[in-house]
Design an enzyme around this catalytic site. Structure first.
Site, PDB file in Angstrom:
ATOM      1  N   SER A   1     -22.107  17.541 -60.813  1.00 16.18           N
ATOM      2  CA  SER A   1     -22.962  17.084 -59.581  1.00 16.18           C
ATOM      3  C   SER A   1     -22.561  15.993 -58.822  1.00 16.18           C
ATOM      4  O   SER A   1     -22.638  16.052 -57.530  1.00 16.18           O
ATOM      5  CB  SER A   1     -24.235  16.783 -60.277  1.00 16.18           C
ATOM      6  N   GLU A   2     -21.538  15.077 -59.352  1.00 11.85           N
ATOM      7  CA  GLU A   2     -21.074  14.080 -58.401  1.00 11.85           C
ATOM      8  C   GLU A   2     -19.632  13.415 -58.734  1.00 11.85           C
ATOM      9  O   GLU A   2     -19.470  13.396 -60.154  1.00 11.85           O
ATOM     10  CB  GLU A   2     -22.070  12.719 -58.512  1.00 11.85           C
ATOM     11  N   THR A   3     -18.826  13.246 -57.863  1.00 12.40           N
ATOM     12  CA  THR A   3     -17.420  12.564 -58.379  1.00 12.40           C
ATOM     13  C   THR A   3     -17.518  11.206 -57.169  1.00 12.40           C
ATOM     14  O   THR A   3     -17.859  11.102 -56.101  1.00 12.40           O
ATOM     15  CB  THR A   3     -16.365  13.543 -57.736  1.00 12.40           C
TER      16      THR A   3
ATOM     17  N   CYS B   1     -25.648   7.973 -55.085  1.00 17.76           N
ATOM     18  CA  CYS B   1     -25.834   8.288 -56.306  1.00 17.76           C
ATOM     19  C   CYS B   1     -25.771   7.377 -57.616  1.00 17.76           C
ATOM     20  O   CYS B   1     -25.004   6.595 -57.774  1.00 17.76           O
ATOM     21  CB  CYS B   1     -24.800   9.107 -56.623  1.00 17.76           C
TER      22      CYS B   1
END
EC number: 5.1.-.-
Length: 280
Positions: free
Chosen positions: A45-47, A79
């Site tokens: 979902s996130e890097t 995030c």
């Protein structure tokens, strides 16, 4: 070029639980298009990409770094769980000597503070304003059908739509609710809404811990159908439920994954799964 990439699970003490994020440490400036390519390859979902702000900085001694976040599809403004993962990598894998780290981001400066039993992450609070139902009725109906809605708010800072379900529902209903995210991109094309929060008032604890609110979060506009636990959604949820309940100390729970928080602070636990090197 060799880039160290770590994967950390946030909001959990067990492997393969919580919300995983990839964390990439940048010794040097990275070509702009490579951020998105790496995030797409990681397919989480996130890097998060941590970069040095000055030539003499280093990941062990310095206390302030630049930070950006990418989904597999695009860059995002904030995030929470990937910021937590970034701090955890620096504190516990790189052995950063500082007790507090500052991240310079598109959402301002975010601070992560190391504590004995975890990491406290300071995030901004964003107000959610009353939203006229008829303007988002098609979006809500597409997502949750005829489910009863008690309140609708919109956060212009985050472009998140908060939908509070009727108090007649309980946690089990929210957990089992089937949400149609596939068609949301066709219904909402203006760019006004980039995230959908479904939330529900909490219940008395009984024999278990009481929670002030429950929530689920969806962001297909960023290529994330459902994010299991997200700090950015709670920058809006905290503001909303603090106002609704008249409380400054809140306990929230997302579906399947649990965390405790104070207003403006997230106390979170993390678990490293593995580390890899990406060669280019």
């Amino acid at each position: 070029m060799k880039l160290p990439i770590f994967i950390a699970d946030a909001f959990t003490t067990k492997a393969f639980r919580g919300n995983p994020a990839a964390v990439c440490l940048l010794e040097n400036k990275l070509d702009e298009d490579l951020h998105q390519k790496i995030a797409k390859e990681m397919n989480l979902s996130e890097t998060a990409f941590i970069r040095k702000l000055h030539p003499n900085d280093n990941f062990t001694q310095s206390s302030c770094f630049g930070l950006r976040w990418f989904t597999p599809q695009s860059e995002v403004l904030l995030c929470g769980h990937a910021t937590l993962a970034s701090a955890a990598v620096l504190f516990h894998k790189i052995k950063n000597v500082n007790s507090t780290l500052t991240f310079v981001t598109m959402s301002g400066e975010l601070k992560a503070r190391k504590e004995e039993d975890g990491i406290v992450l300071d995030l901004p609070l964003y107000p959610a304003h009353p939203q006229k139902l008829h303007e988002v009725e098609d979006l809500i109906k597409t997502a949750i059908g005829d489910t009863l809605v008690q309140d609708v708010r919109y956060s212009p800072d985050t472009k998140k739509l908060l939908v509070r379900l009727s108090d007649t529902y309980n946690r089990s209903f929210l957990e089992s609710l089937t949400v149609n995210t596939e068609n949301l991109l066709q219904v909402e094309t203006t760019g006004k809404v980039k995230g959908l929060i479904l939330t529900l008032k909490g219940e008395p604890g009984g024999q278990t811990q009481a929670f002030d609110f429950y929530s689920r979060y969806f962001a297909p506009w960023y290529g994330v159908a459902e994010d299991p636990v997200t700090g950015s959604a709670h920058t809006v949820l905290s503001s909303y439920w603090s106002e609704q309940l008249g409380k400054k100390d809140l306990h929230g729970r997302t579906v399947l994954f649990q965390f405790k928080k104070k207003l403006l602070n997230f106390k979170l636990v993390f678990l490293f799964i593995y580390a890899i090197h990406l060669k280019m």
